[in-house]
Motif scaffolding. Structure first.
Motif, PDB file in Angstrom:
ATOM      1  N   ARG A 199      54.789  71.429  19.664  1.00 55.04           N
ATOM      2  CA  ARG A 199      53.942  71.248  20.825  1.00 55.04           C
ATOM      3  C   ARG A 199      54.603  70.251  21.649  1.00 55.04           C
ATOM      4  O   ARG A 199      54.937  70.356  23.062  1.00 55.04           O
ATOM      5  CB  ARG A 199      52.628  71.131  20.496  1.00 55.04           C
ATOM      6  N   GLY A 200      54.932  68.838  21.024  1.00 57.80           N
ATOM      7  CA  GLY A 200      55.438  67.867  21.697  1.00 57.80           C
ATOM      8  C   GLY A 200      56.941  68.346  22.501  1.00 57.80           C
ATOM      9  O   GLY A 200      57.248  68.110  23.665  1.00 57.80           O
ATOM     10  N   TYR A 201      57.606  68.813  21.831  1.00 57.97           N
ATOM     11  CA  TYR A 201      59.030  69.264  22.161  1.00 57.97           C
ATOM     12  C   TYR A 201      58.764  70.226  23.438  1.00 57.97           C
ATOM     13  O   TYR A 201      59.612  70.059  24.507  1.00 57.97           O
ATOM     14  CB  TYR A 201      59.810  69.976  21.200  1.00 57.97           C
ATOM     15  N   VAL A 202      57.996  71.496  23.197  1.00 56.70           N
ATOM     16  CA  VAL A 202      57.976  72.417  24.316  1.00 56.70           C
ATOM     17  C   VAL A 202      57.267  71.832  25.637  1.00 56.70           C
ATOM     18  O   VAL A 202      57.877  72.128  26.591  1.00 56.70           O
ATOM     19  CB  VAL A 202      57.114  73.572  23.775  1.00 56.70           C
ATOM     20  N   GLU A 203      56.427  70.830  25.392  1.00 57.84           N
ATOM     21  CA  GLU A 203      55.908  70.358  26.511  1.00 57.84           C
ATOM     22  C   GLU A 203      56.581  69.331  27.146  1.00 57.84           C
ATOM     23  O   GLU A 203      56.899  68.992  28.578  1.00 57.84           O
ATOM     24  CB  GLU A 203      54.631  69.962  26.291  1.00 57.84           C
TER      25      GLU A 203
ATOM     26  N   VAL B 219      59.862  69.620  27.585  1.00 63.99           N
ATOM     27  CA  VAL B 219      60.984  70.368  28.510  1.00 63.99           C
ATOM     28  C   VAL B 219      60.358  71.060  29.440  1.00 63.99           C
ATOM     29  O   VAL B 219      60.901  72.178  30.194  1.00 63.99           O
ATOM     30  CB  VAL B 219      61.989  71.238  27.503  1.00 63.99           C
ATOM     31  N   GLY B 220      59.152  70.926  29.712  1.00 60.75           N
ATOM     32  CA  GLY B 220      58.510  71.423  30.643  1.00 60.75           C
ATOM     33  C   GLY B 220      57.744  72.773  30.561  1.00 60.75           C
ATOM     34  O   GLY B 220      56.851  73.312  31.461  1.00 60.75           O
ATOM     35  N   GLY B 221      57.272  73.299  29.092  1.00 62.58           N
ATOM     36  CA  GLY B 221      56.805  74.332  29.072  1.00 62.58           C
ATOM     37  C   GLY B 221      55.360  73.770  28.540  1.00 62.58           C
ATOM     38  O   GLY B 221      54.878  73.044  28.422  1.00 62.58           O
ATOM     39  N   GLU B 222      54.503  75.004  28.254  1.00 64.95           N
ATOM     40  CA  GLU B 222      53.283  74.771  27.611  1.00 64.95           C
ATOM     41  C   GLU B 222      53.117  75.378  26.257  1.00 64.95           C
ATOM     42  O   GLU B 222      53.718  76.470  25.986  1.00 64.95           O
ATOM     43  CB  GLU B 222      52.080  75.360  28.560  1.00 64.95           C
ATOM     44  N   PHE B 223      52.106  74.806  25.642  1.00 67.09           N
ATOM     45  CA  PHE B 223      52.249  75.172  24.226  1.00 67.09           C
ATOM     46  C   PHE B 223      50.426  75.195  23.928  1.00 67.09           C
ATOM     47  O   PHE B 223      50.077  74.411  23.065  1.00 67.09           O
ATOM     48  CB  PHE B 223      52.998  74.191  23.360  1.00 67.09           C
ATOM     49  N   PRO B 224      49.823  76.202  24.441  1.00 70.57           N
ATOM     50  CA  PRO B 224      48.450  76.379  24.207  1.00 70.57           C
ATOM     51  C   PRO B 224      48.156  76.800  23.060  1.00 70.57           C
ATOM     52  O   PRO B 224      48.860  77.318  22.224  1.00 70.57           O
ATOM     53  CB  PRO B 224      48.277  77.227  25.296  1.00 70.57           C
ATOM     54  N   ALA B 225      46.933  76.481  22.405  1.00 70.32           N
ATOM     55  CA  ALA B 225      46.460  77.194  21.167  1.00 70.32           C
ATOM     56  C   ALA B 225      46.456  78.633  21.460  1.00 70.32           C
ATOM     57  O   ALA B 225      46.007  79.167  22.357  1.00 70.32           O
ATOM     58  CB  ALA B 225      45.046  76.775  20.740  1.00 70.32           C
TER      59      ALA B 225
END
Length: 174
Positions: free
Chosen positions: A121-125, A127-133
């Motif tokens: 989640r930390g990595y994806v966010e 780089v500007g992405g979202e990692f919702p549940a």
């Protein structure tokens, strides 16, 4: 009120974190008592856990319904979930009679999965992405809440042998 706590979902999440600390205090008190003397404390821990688990669903529902999804909520809600579930599991693995329900290897497995998902989640966010549940994460949380709540439930009340015999394998499976 302005800032992070201007929305109810964030207030509920923060309250759930404080509630988890109260739960851990109850569990520490139970650990210091004999089971027969602490049944009321176990019942209190069970009901507090149920309330805290239910408020997890409530804050998410309110955030989506009222469009109050915030960066704080996206970080604090899963963090609080992990503190509640993993913290309670750690307490239960160290306490008789709960330890028989929850071997330490399960807690290690759950914790490893949580570290992995948090890292992703930390990595994806970052780089500007979202990692919702997603649905699987929500199902996982529901199963964990039922399992941990079930362990407390089984020890909180004096059950007839037939009732205990029915729920024992269900709780172990979860």
């Amino acid at each position: 009120m302005k800032g992070v706590f201007q929305y109810w979902p964030n207030r509920i999440t923060a309250s759930r974190f404080v509630g988890a600390l109260v739960l851990f205090t109850l569990l520490a008190l139970i650990e210091a008592e004999a089971l027969a003397q602490s049944r009321a404390l176990i019942q209190g821990a069970f009901w507090l856990f149920v309330i805290l688990a239910a408020t997890d669903a409530l804050d998410g529902y309110l955030a989506r319904r009222d469009k109050h999804v915030t960066a704080f909520g996206r970080i604090a809600d899963p963090f609080t979930d992990k503190v509640l579930i993993v913290g309670t599991m750690i307490f239960l693995t160290t306490m008789d009679p709960f330890a028989a329900w929850l071997p330490p290897w399960i807690v290690v497995l759950v914790l490893a999965r949580e570290f992995l998902v948090t890292g992703l989640r930390g990595y994806v966010e970052s780089v500007g992405g979202e990692f919702p549940a997603d649905t699987f994460g929500k199902i996982k949380m529901i199963i964990q809440c039922i399992a941990v709540g079930g362990i407390l439930f089984m020890e909180a009340f004096p059950w007839p042998a037939t009732w205990y015999g029915f729920w024992d394998p269900v709780v172990h499976l979860l």
